[in-house]
Design an enzyme around this catalytic site. Structure first.
Site, PDB file in Angstrom:
ATOM      1  N   ASN A 103      -7.494   1.535   9.836  1.00  0.00           N
ATOM      2  CA  ASN A 103      -6.192   1.697  10.481  1.00  0.00           C
ATOM      3  C   ASN A 103      -6.395   1.619  11.985  1.00  0.00           C
ATOM      4  O   ASN A 103      -7.168   2.396  12.551  1.00  0.00           O
ATOM      5  CB  ASN A 103      -5.560   3.042  10.123  1.00  0.00           C
ATOM      6  CG  ASN A 103      -5.163   3.127   8.662  1.00  0.00           C
ATOM      7  OD1 ASN A 103      -5.263   2.156   7.920  1.00  0.00           O
ATOM      8  ND2 ASN A 103      -4.701   4.296   8.244  1.00  0.00           N
ATOM      9  N   GLU A 146      -7.276   8.406   6.559  1.00  0.00           N
ATOM     10  CA  GLU A 146      -7.485   9.010   7.872  1.00  0.00           C
ATOM     11  C   GLU A 146      -7.957  10.469   7.817  1.00  0.00           C
ATOM     12  O   GLU A 146      -7.260  11.386   8.263  1.00  0.00           O
ATOM     13  CB  GLU A 146      -6.207   8.899   8.707  1.00  0.00           C
ATOM     14  CG  GLU A 146      -5.756   7.474   8.935  1.00  0.00           C
ATOM     15  CD  GLU A 146      -4.576   7.337   9.877  1.00  0.00           C
ATOM     16  OE1 GLU A 146      -4.285   6.210  10.288  1.00  0.00           O
ATOM     17  OE2 GLU A 146      -3.947   8.375  10.212  1.00  0.00           O
ATOM     18  N   ARG A 155       0.850  -1.189   0.000  1.00  0.00           N
ATOM     19  CA  ARG A 155       0.000   0.000   0.000  1.00  0.00           C
ATOM     20  C   ARG A 155       0.888   1.241   0.000  1.00  0.00           C
ATOM     21  O   ARG A 155       1.730   1.410   0.881  1.00  0.00           O
ATOM     22  CB  ARG A 155      -0.914  -0.016   1.224  1.00  0.00           C
ATOM     23  CG  ARG A 155      -1.782   1.225   1.342  1.00  0.00           C
ATOM     24  CD  ARG A 155      -2.769   1.125   2.498  1.00  0.00           C
ATOM     25  NE  ARG A 155      -3.444   2.404   2.626  1.00  0.00           N
ATOM     26  CZ  ARG A 155      -3.310   3.247   3.648  1.00  0.00           C
ATOM     27  NH1 ARG A 155      -2.518   2.938   4.674  1.00  0.00           N
ATOM     28  NH2 ARG A 155      -3.959   4.388   3.664  1.00  0.00           N
ATOM     29  N   GLU A 209      -3.522  -0.326   8.124  1.00  0.00           N
ATOM     30  CA  GLU A 209      -2.353   0.019   8.940  1.00  0.00           C
ATOM     31  C   GLU A 209      -2.521  -0.591  10.318  1.00  0.00           C
ATOM     32  O   GLU A 209      -3.607  -0.571  10.895  1.00  0.00           O
ATOM     33  CB  GLU A 209      -2.187   1.542   9.106  1.00  0.00           C
ATOM     34  CG  GLU A 209      -1.799   2.288   7.863  1.00  0.00           C
ATOM     35  CD  GLU A 209      -1.604   3.784   8.113  1.00  0.00           C
ATOM     36  OE1 GLU A 209      -1.341   4.181   9.279  1.00  0.00           O
ATOM     37  OE2 GLU A 209      -1.737   4.554   7.154  1.00  0.00           O
ATOM     38  N   TYR A 245      -4.374   1.223  15.802  1.00  0.00           N
ATOM     39  CA  TYR A 245      -3.136   1.221  16.585  1.00  0.00           C
ATOM     40  C   TYR A 245      -3.369   1.007  18.077  1.00  0.00           C
ATOM     41  O   TYR A 245      -2.594   0.336  18.745  1.00  0.00           O
ATOM     42  CB  TYR A 245      -2.383   2.544  16.383  1.00  0.00           C
ATOM     43  CG  TYR A 245      -1.810   2.710  15.011  1.00  0.00           C
ATOM     44  CD1 TYR A 245      -0.568   2.177  14.682  1.00  0.00           C
ATOM     45  CD2 TYR A 245      -2.512   3.394  14.024  1.00  0.00           C
ATOM     46  CE1 TYR A 245      -0.029   2.332  13.411  1.00  0.00           C
ATOM     47  CE2 TYR A 245      -1.995   3.546  12.751  1.00  0.00           C
ATOM     48  CZ  TYR A 245      -0.751   3.018  12.442  1.00  0.00           C
ATOM     49  OH  TYR A 245      -0.238   3.148  11.182  1.00  0.00           O
ATOM     50  N   HIS A 273      -2.831  11.091   1.122  1.00  0.00           N
ATOM     51  CA  HIS A 273      -2.236  10.792   2.426  1.00  0.00           C
ATOM     52  C   HIS A 273      -1.583  12.070   2.944  1.00  0.00           C
ATOM     53  O   HIS A 273      -0.393  12.103   3.221  1.00  0.00           O
ATOM     54  CB  HIS A 273      -1.243   9.635   2.325  1.00  0.00           C
ATOM     55  CG  HIS A 273      -0.990   8.939   3.628  1.00  0.00           C
ATOM     56  ND1 HIS A 273      -1.102   7.568   3.784  1.00  0.00           N
ATOM     57  CD2 HIS A 273      -0.643   9.411   4.846  1.00  0.00           C
ATOM     58  CE1 HIS A 273      -0.816   7.238   5.026  1.00  0.00           C
ATOM     59  NE2 HIS A 273      -0.520   8.338   5.693  1.00  0.00           N
TER      60      HIS A 273
END
Length: 457
Positions: A303, A178, A88, A357, A305, A132
């Site tokens: 994504n 995002e 990606r 991600e 985290y 991005h």
């Protein structure tokens, strides 16, 4: 891999991840490409942001970054060594259209032609992101950036051109990465470019991003049959206590981070409780906007985290961190990945999901023998893949996983201090060195492949 890791890989292979599951890694243009003013590339808002004193923690910039623009073939070889079947990356809008409108830059397109050809030659499927965060600076200085509705048709033109030129060779195209970060960190908290502090502008930005997404999806459908989607960052909110104040605060945090973007995309509406909370700062919405935003999608990129641990008390109740914290200070809490994927599947019935991600910054050090032992990252990977396997077992339609990031890189306002990569980058020499986690991920991917091979006759 040790014996426990081998057992985990085999179990995951049998239980959850099918033979067509996509194993990849991810990067973004501004964080790795460098070649800041080469071959006709225009400046982005991040080029300007880096030059404002005090914005970047280590006072660095993205002029060179990982020099991927010149070293992409070597980096593709690293991907092939890992056994990746997918990569990606993002297009840099100002590299292919320096002013964000008007003339295209053929030298910029030629770079992505070379990169995509190299990936395909290596048997690696290209998964592209259009935006991005590196907005052409001219669109910011001349039009006012994302708070201006004038930006929407320019993004749509850009998306259609990328789809026209590259759609037949791209596995997927995501419109945005995002948008919460773009809007909130860029226009409300000033942590990210362009560094503004205006909540009304931030919320208007969020709407224009989503409107750009929806209209770009419509425009790209006319140009390509490749799979189209969006990438959203989800940080599930957990109340620190059972106090009603904490529960209300966690619900609002979820509304601003998760529901504010999921509801328009999948329900053609913004959450009413968040609109009420915003008051006069709520975005201006024109007739037809919500229908444009809620375009049918082929995939949803998530994504993930960490989680948000919401406390209204003073002093605030800290996150327990039983599995530790990353070098970003983010709590490691893999269980939330399973819970959240099950939740959004139940509430939104999304299209197939990619984990676009997931990864951790770690204070990596090179040993005297040249090894980079990052046991913490290996544990993070193992536990999050186990959480992902559990979600799949519970019925969540996940089609792939992209570790963030392939390389150590420019970590936005943190500069080059924070290292997320599977490969260590010596920024003085641009030498790439595989960390122990790269060896682990390579072995894990190989175990997946072997586990799904048909028995030999």
């Amino acid at each position: 891999m040790n014996s426990n890791d081998t057992q985990f890989a085999a179990a995951a292979s049998r239980a959850a991840f099918g033979p067509d599951f996509v194993w990849g890694s991810a990067t973004s243009a501004a964080q790795i490409e460098g070649a800041g003013a080469l071959d006709g590339k225009g400046p982005s808002i991040w080029d300007a942001f880096c030059r404002e004193p005090g914005r970047i923690n280590d006072a660095s910039n993205i002029d060179v970054a990982c020099d991927h623009y010149h070293r992409y073939r070597d980096d593709v070889a690293l991907m092939k060594w890992l056994g990746l079947k997918a990569y990606r990356f993002s297009f840099a809008w100002p590299r292919v259209q320096p002013l964000g409108r008007g003339a295209w830059n053929e030298a910029g397109f030629a770079f992505y032609d070379r990169l995509i050809d190299s990936l395909l030659e290596a048997g690696i499927a290209p998964h592209a992101t259009l935006y991005h965060w590196d907005l052409p600076l001219a669109l910011h200085t001349q039009l006012g950036g994302w708070p201006s509705r004038e930006i929407v048709p320019h993004f749509v033109d850009y998306a259609a051109e990328i789809a026209r030129r590259f759609g037949d060779r791209l596995e997927t195209i995501a419109t945005l990465n995002e948008p919460w970060c773009v809007a909130t960190l860029g226009y409300e908290t000033a942590q990210f470019a362009p560094g503004q502090t205006n909540r009304a502008a931030a919320m208007q930005t969020s709407h224009h991003l989503l409107l750009s997404h929806g209209r770009a999806i419509k425009a790209m459908r006319a140009e390509t049959r490749t799979k189209l989607g969006i990438v959203l960052n989800h940080t599930p909110a957990f109340p620190a206590t059972e106090l009603e104040a904490d529960r209300r605060a966690a619900r609002l945090d979820d509304g601003l981070n998760v529901r504010w973007y999921m509801d328009p995309v999948f329900r053609a509406q913004y959450p009413a409780d968040v609109i009420e909370h915003l008051g006069a700062d709520a975005p201006r919405i024109e007739p037809g906007d919500m229908a444009d935003i809620a375009q049918p999608l082929d995939f949803l990129g998530v994504n993930f985290y960490t989680r948000s641990y919401i406390s209204t008390q003073e002093p605030k109740v800290p996150a327990p961190g039983q599995q530790g914290f990353t070098d970003m200070g983010w709590e490691i809490y893999p269980k939330a990945l399973t819970q959240h994927l099950v939740r959004i599947t139940r509430e939104y019935s999304p299209p197939p999901i990619y984990i676009t991600e997931n990864g951790m910054a770690n204070a990596d050090r090179i040993d005297a023998d040249g090894r980079i032992p990052d046991a913490e990252r290996i544990a993070y990977l193992r536990e999050h893949l186990a959480a992902l396997a559990k979600a799949v077992e519970l019925g969540v339609d996940v089609r792939g996983y992209f570790y963030w990031s392939l390389l150590d890189n420019f970590e936005w306002n943190s500069g080059y201090v924070k290292r997320f990569g599977l490969f260590h980058v010596d920024y003085a020499t641009q030498t790439r060195t595989a960390k122990d986690s790269a060896h682990w991920y390579r072995a894990f991917i190989e175990a997946q492949r072997v586990g799904h091979e048909s028995p030999k006759a």
